[in-house]
Write an enzyme that holds these catalytic residues in place. Structure first.
Site, mmCIF file in Angstrom:
data_model
loop_
_atom_site.group_PDB
_atom_site.id
_atom_site.type_symbol
_atom_site.label_atom_id
_atom_site.label_comp_id
_atom_site.label_asym_id
_atom_site.label_seq_id
_atom_site.Cartn_x
_atom_site.Cartn_y
_atom_site.Cartn_z
ATOM 1 N N GLU A 11 0.671 -1.322 -0.288
ATOM 2 C CA GLU A 11 0.067 0.066 0.039
ATOM 3 C C GLU A 11 0.750 1.100 -0.003
ATOM 4 O O GLU A 11 0.507 2.111 -0.662
ATOM 5 C CB GLU A 11 -0.943 -0.050 1.308
ATOM 6 C CG GLU A 11 -1.660 1.086 1.497
ATOM 7 C CD GLU A 11 -2.849 1.400 0.472
ATOM 8 O OE1 GLU A 11 -3.429 2.495 0.187
ATOM 9 O OE2 GLU A 11 -3.477 0.143 -0.016
ATOM 10 N N GLU A 44 2.777 -8.585 5.677
ATOM 11 C CA GLU A 44 3.467 -7.504 5.255
ATOM 12 C C GLU A 44 3.549 -6.404 6.271
ATOM 13 O O GLU A 44 4.830 -5.817 6.199
ATOM 14 C CB GLU A 44 2.425 -7.001 4.034
ATOM 15 C CG GLU A 44 2.818 -5.600 3.260
ATOM 16 C CD GLU A 44 4.199 -5.693 2.501
ATOM 17 O OE1 GLU A 44 4.464 -4.652 2.234
ATOM 18 O OE2 GLU A 44 4.561 -6.925 2.234
#
Length: 216
Positions: A11, A44
């Site tokens: 992101e 992540e």
């Protein structure tokens, strides 16, 4: 989701590319179910360089709660020992103010773990604040926790047979001074009050609270 796809990992890289004005970026497309998406997103997040011990602990908790994993399964998935995972998860049992110190980096992982050994859990916040203020190394925190636990055991023995009023008075005074307080009372109503201290620095702290200045 972006253009019919949902970003599971990356992101921040996507946002950085967007700010840089890039129209395309390299991407890997995978088809995941909800649990797989959640797992990848958590893993992540664990790769972040600025991850705090508390955030790492919360990630392990999410793997347990959201994916129904045991500590053993989390340890295998993360390539960590089970005690490693356990030690991080224990941080989540710290009181809120101490968690705040840990999150802000004012309290280290080692200091926080040592504070968990304090048997009187209601005094953790108070001790954590003192640890930060005095910049105590872990070994000193360990010694202080051991001493406070020993005092607590002695205090329990001393409290045997004391009235509720005396016990409540001791508790309130101990909270005020941050040190064990003992009150003895005889049948005539006379008694003795003592405040424990473990070092000259601690005595000075108590004197400051009492408004006593020996330099005057």
């Amino acid at each position: 989701s972006v253009g019919g796809y949902e970003i599971i990992a990356g992101e921040r890289r996507y946002r950085a590319s967007e700010l840089a004005g890039k129209e395309t970026i390299p991407a890997i497309i995978r088809q995941f179910d909800e649990s797989q998406m959640m797992e990848v997103a958590i893993l992540e997040n664990l790769q972040r360089e600025d991850l705090t011990p508390l955030e790492e602990a919360q990630a392990y908790e999410m793997l347990q709660k959201n994916l129904g994993l045991t500590q053993e399964e989390v340890s295998k998935k993360m390539g960590k020992s089970r005690p490693y995972i356990t030690n991080y998860l224990r941080l989540l049992t710290l009181p809120q103010k101490t968690k705040g110190l840990l999150q802000r980096g004012e309290l280290s992982m080692g200091q926080a773990r040592t504070l968990l050994g304090l048997k009187d859990k209601d005094r953790i916040d108070e001790l954590a604040k003192r640890v930060v203020k005095e910049g105590m190394p872990v070994r000193k925190v360990e010694a202080l926790v051991a001493k406070m636990n020993e005092r607590g055991q002695k205090q329990k023995k001393k409290n045997a047979g004391k009235s509720a009023f005396v016990r409540a008075s001791e508790s309130q005074l101990a909270a005020k001074f941050g040190s064990p307080v003992n009150i003895t009372e005889n049948k005539t109503g006379k008694g003795h009050l003592s405040i424990d201290f473990a070092s000259p620095e601690e005595l000075n702290r108590i004197l400051d609270l009492l408004g006593v200045n020996l330099d005057d």
